[in-house]
Design a protein around this motif. Structure first.
Motif, PDB file in Angstrom:
ATOM      1  N   ARG A 123     -52.955  -0.327 -13.842  1.00  0.00           N
ATOM      2  CA  ARG A 123     -52.783  -0.999 -12.550  1.00  0.00           C
ATOM      3  C   ARG A 123     -51.681  -2.050 -12.577  1.00  0.00           C
ATOM      4  O   ARG A 123     -51.257  -2.519 -11.507  1.00  0.00           O
ATOM      5  N   ALA A 124     -51.213  -2.430 -13.744  1.00  0.00           N
ATOM      6  CA  ALA A 124     -50.176  -3.464 -13.834  1.00  0.00           C
ATOM      7  C   ALA A 124     -48.910  -3.073 -13.078  1.00  0.00           C
ATOM      8  O   ALA A 124     -48.366  -3.879 -12.293  1.00  0.00           O
ATOM      9  N   PRO A 125     -48.342  -1.846 -13.281  1.00  0.00           N
ATOM     10  CA  PRO A 125     -47.151  -1.486 -12.498  1.00  0.00           C
ATOM     11  C   PRO A 125     -47.404  -1.466 -10.996  1.00  0.00           C
ATOM     12  O   PRO A 125     -46.514  -1.803 -10.205  1.00  0.00           O
ATOM     13  N   VAL A 126     -48.610  -1.087 -10.610  1.00  0.00           N
ATOM     14  CA  VAL A 126     -48.930  -1.035  -9.181  1.00  0.00           C
ATOM     15  C   VAL A 126     -48.942  -2.438  -8.586  1.00  0.00           C
ATOM     16  O   VAL A 126     -48.390  -2.688  -7.506  1.00  0.00           O
ATOM     17  N   LEU A 127     -49.563  -3.384  -9.302  1.00  0.00           N
ATOM     18  CA  LEU A 127     -49.618  -4.760  -8.816  1.00  0.00           C
ATOM     19  C   LEU A 127     -48.221  -5.376  -8.751  1.00  0.00           C
ATOM     20  O   LEU A 127     -47.905  -6.113  -7.815  1.00  0.00           O
TER      21      LEU A 127
END
Length: 814
Positions: A123-127
């Motif tokens: 989820r880091a790239p999405v955030l």
């Protein structure tokens, strides 16, 4: 190619297109990771420019375009690792909630921690993409705010009044200087020997362009008419379509001739910089003049087929002249604006030079608006007499009033000093009228094209295609209308970007792409379902031994299942998560339990009827004393056509829970009963033989089981017999009964057998007492008449018997 083959081909095409769009949407989601370092540099510079507010509009627009491209990348990056994130979240949900008392085993705790760590990494790239998207969106909003504020300030800027005589001499001097300078420079350019030698070298090209231009201008209309007549090839249909093509040729070929002449001038090499600017804009100005002229001819033509308004014949030339003059003034305004930009006129000179053109445009606009308004009033009165309204006439009436108001307010605002406001009112109104006329002309062309293809008028064919085409044309004109009234291209792209972004429903994002995929996949599934139904109905089921009712039930069932599967597959292909609709479905279940229980009951009953098939299409049934033939069984109701030829809609629940008599279920055999009586004293054996022979000799009566005649009993007036017979088609029972009754009457008359009817004899007891009573009443009435001095005719004795003491005075019955 048969209709089934064409339908199958269209179905495969729709399916292939839907799969292609689905694949394209899936590939679009798999975007590469954006370069955030480069983005930080651009975003920092953009935020500094927004804070300073010193950059030009062009620089801000360029920067906005760059930021918008980055924003699209961030939007695509938000869908990165979507499938992996969904899988990890499902695994975490499978472990269940973490116990609060800490009794969870070490193995489960370790697995939960690993999954949470992996989920955070995914989820880091999405955030990060979401944060960058928000920053880009804020920068775009700031740039749009600055540009809008500048546009508003420029529009409401109070400038010099063109009515002030102080500004007139300077304006006249500037205009004179402009034209003198242009002429001197072109003369100097032509007199240069090098330019002359270049013109001589280019003489063949110049001559070729001149010949082409002159030929197109002189013979273009004739060629257009001849080409369309050859294309028409003697057919009498589609007059409006071919007339439309001829009108296009009349303006397109001469316009190409003008362009060729301009190319000839440019090929000489004599033009200078300012003349090059004017020559580059001449094709656009010529297109405006030819286009407005063509629209005016199409909207206000001489024939009865009018595309815009049904003006009287004497008013149409005036409307065409006003439209053409407005086009000329519109081009003149563009020419003057170009000269002002080239020579850098002062605001005073610009206002004085442009004001006469604005006033004339507003005056012609007012005249045209009044003409449209009068035409709309006439059309509305005619429509009101016919009892119907016309949206086009009401719209023209509203547009005419707005045009008149603009024609008054525009020059007044310009004369006061708000010249930009006057221009922003008058000239966009002219362009709007042209756009509305173009939409109406194209809609009429589509109607004529529909008539040419189908061979009948759209109004008579009740086709939805022309209406949908007009609606699509109106939607397509909305962006152009927004640009006419001052909207920027960036505003339209921003609307499209917001539409592409879609809306979020829980964990699902609905975008136009997903909606298009859903619609196309559902359309493909629906077409395949219809194709399968058609194949079953025409090719497969007729070769089986099933009756027509069973075949119709199978076809209907396949249709329901196919539509249901098409919906499920389409929603899944569009990426919509149906699990998020569980709360909505739970709320709807309450409504179904109360308000929709009858509908659900009928729906379930319809499914039962299709499965059990107690009745089928074509059956003769009786429901609540009403007889009829079943014509259609749907999921909610059944349509019954009575013998009186009216349709009765019966809810399916009544057919399942109530009593229904089916006379033709399985076969058309049925029994008829005919009752007949003979007079007392008739030979009963002879009567029985006659009746039995009549039943046996009829063509519709089956001999196995054989017909029978029963001696039912001794009636009050006759000896009662009954004929029982089985018919091949019980639907013909009434006709068979009628024919057999005719034969019974004929045979009984021939054999001397009497068919009795009820008779009654009246016997009076003690008639002598009744006669004395009549005589006494008669004597009493005679004495009363003698005492009153009246002489009356003899009354009926029946009146005396009934006790009527009044005697008729007119002597009607002596």
């Amino acid at each position: 190619m048969t209709s089934t083959s064409r339908f199958f081909l269209r179905a495969l095409t729709a399916l292939a297109l839907s799969l292609f769009l689905w694949t394209a949407a899936a590939l679009a989601q798999q975007a590469t990771t954006p370069d955030y370092s480069a983005w930080d540099t651009i975003a920092t510079r953009a935020e500094a420019m927004i804070d300073a507010e010193r950059a030009s509009d062009d620089r801000l627009e360029t920067l906005r375009t760059q930021v918008a491209d980055w924003r699209e990348q961030f939007l695509a990056a938000q869908n990165a690792n979507a499938s992996r994130i969904q899988t990890l979240q499902a695994q975490i949900n499978a472990l269940g909630p973490e116990p609060e008392d800490g009794t969870e085993t070490a193995e489960i705790s370790e697995q939960r921690a690993v999954l949470n760590q992996q989920l955070a990494q995914q989820r880091a790239p999405v955030l990060r993409a979401e944060a960058a998207y928000s920053r880009a969106d804020a920068i775009i909003g700031g740039i749009d705010r600055i540009i809008r504020e500048r546009q508003a300030d420029a529009l409401l800027e109070f400038g010099p009044s063109p009515l002030n005589p102080v500004h007139w001499p300077g304006a006249l001097q500037n205009v004179q200087t402009t034209f003198v300078t242009l002429w001197q420079e072109i003369v100097q350019n032509v007199s240069t020997p090098a330019n002359r030698r270049a013109a001589v070298r280019n003489a063949p090209s110049v001559l070729l362009y001149l010949v082409i231009g002159i030929m197109l201008i002189a013979r273009g209309q004739y060629w257009a008419r001849a080409g369309v007549e050859k294309l028409r090839a003697g057919t009498r249909r589609g007059t409006g379509v071919f007339r439309f093509l001829v009108s296009l040729g009349h303006i397109l070929l001469p316009y190409l001739g003008i362009v060729a002449l301009l190319q000839a001038v440019a090929a000489t090499g004599f033009a200078i910089d300012e003349w090059d600017v004017l020559l580059n804009k001449l094709p656009l100005w010529a297109a405006m003049l030819f286009g407005i002229r063509w629209l005016a001819d199409q909207a206000f033509n001489k024939d009865d087929e009018v595309a815009a308004l049904p003006l009287p014949a004497e008013e149409r030339p005036k409307a065409r002249r006003l439209s053409n003059l407005l086009a000329v003034l519109y081009v003149m305004e563009s020419l003057v604006a170009t000269l002002i930009e080239l020579d850098g006129y002062s605001p005073q000179t610009a206002a004085v030079v442009q004001f006469p053109i604005l006033v004339l445009s507003a005056f012609l606009l007012f005249r045209l608006g009044r003409l449209r308004n009068d035409a709309a009033m006439v059309g509305s009165d005619a429509a009101r007499e016919e009892g119907a309204g016309d949206f086009r006439l009401r719209f023209a009436k509203l547009l005419g009033r707005i045009t008149q108001i603009v024609g008054i307010i525009g020059p007044i605002m310009a004369a006061i000093g708000y010249f930009k406001v006057g221009e922003a009112l008058v000239y966009p109104t002219i362009a709007t009228l042209a756009l509305v006329g173009l939409v109406m002309v194209l809609q009429r062309f589509i109607n004529n094209l529909h008539e040419l293809i189908l061979g009948r008028q759209p109004d008579h064919s009740e086709s939805l295609l022309p209406v949908l085409a007009g609606f699509i044309l109106s939607l397509a004109a909305l962006p152009l209308l927004a640009l006419i009234w001052g909207a920027r291209v960036a505003d339209l792209t921003e609307i499209w970007a917001r539409a592409q972004e879609g809306i979020s429903l829980g964990d699902t994002r609905i975008s136009p792409t997903s909606i298009i995929v859903v619609v196309l996949v559902f359309a493909a599934g629906y077409m395949l379902t219809r194709l399968m139904q058609g194949a079953l109905r025409t090719s497969v089921l007729p070769k089986t031994k099933m009756d027509q009712g069973a075949q119709n039930a199978i076809v209907s069932g396949v249709g329901y299942v196919g539509v249901f599967l098409a919906v499920i597959i389409a929603v899944t292909a569009g990426g919509l998560d149906l699990s998020s609709l569980a709360i909505v479905a739970g709320a709807l279940s309450v409504g179904i339990g109360f308000g929709l229980q009858n509908i659900v009951s009928n729906f379930v009953s319809g499914i039962i009827l299709l499965i059990e098939r107690p009745i089928g299409e074509g059956d003769w049934i009786e429901v609540n004393g009403t007889h009829g033939i079943v014509k259609d069984i749907s999921v909610r109701s059944t349509r019954l056509e009575t013998f009186d030829r009216y349709d009765m809609i019966i809810p399916n629940a009544d057919l399942v829970s109530g009593t229904v008599s089916n006379y033709t279920r399985g076969n058309s055999l049925g029994r008829i009963i005919i009752d007949v009586g003979v007079a007392y004293g008739t030979d009963t054996r002879k009567a029985e033989r006659i009746l039995l022979n009549i039943a046996r000799q009829h063509d519709m009566v089956l001999m196995n089981p054989a017909p029978a005649v029963d001696f039912m009993g001794f009636g009050a007036d006759s000896l009662d017999f009954r004929i029982r017979a089985i018919l091949l088609d019980v639907g013909q029972g009434l006709a068979v009964k009628t024919e057999m009754r005719h034969q019974i009457v004929e045979e009984f008359a021939r054999e001397g057998i009497e068919i009795p009817f009820a008779q009654r004899d009246l016997w009076l007891r003690n008639p002598e007492v009744l006669a004395d009573a009549v005589e006494s009443r008669w004597s009493a009435s005679q004495e009363r008449d003698a005492q009153s001095g009246q002489s009356r005719p003899v009354a009926r004795k029946s009146n005396a018997i009934m006790g009527d003491e009044r005697v008729a005075e007119d002597g009607e019955d002596g």
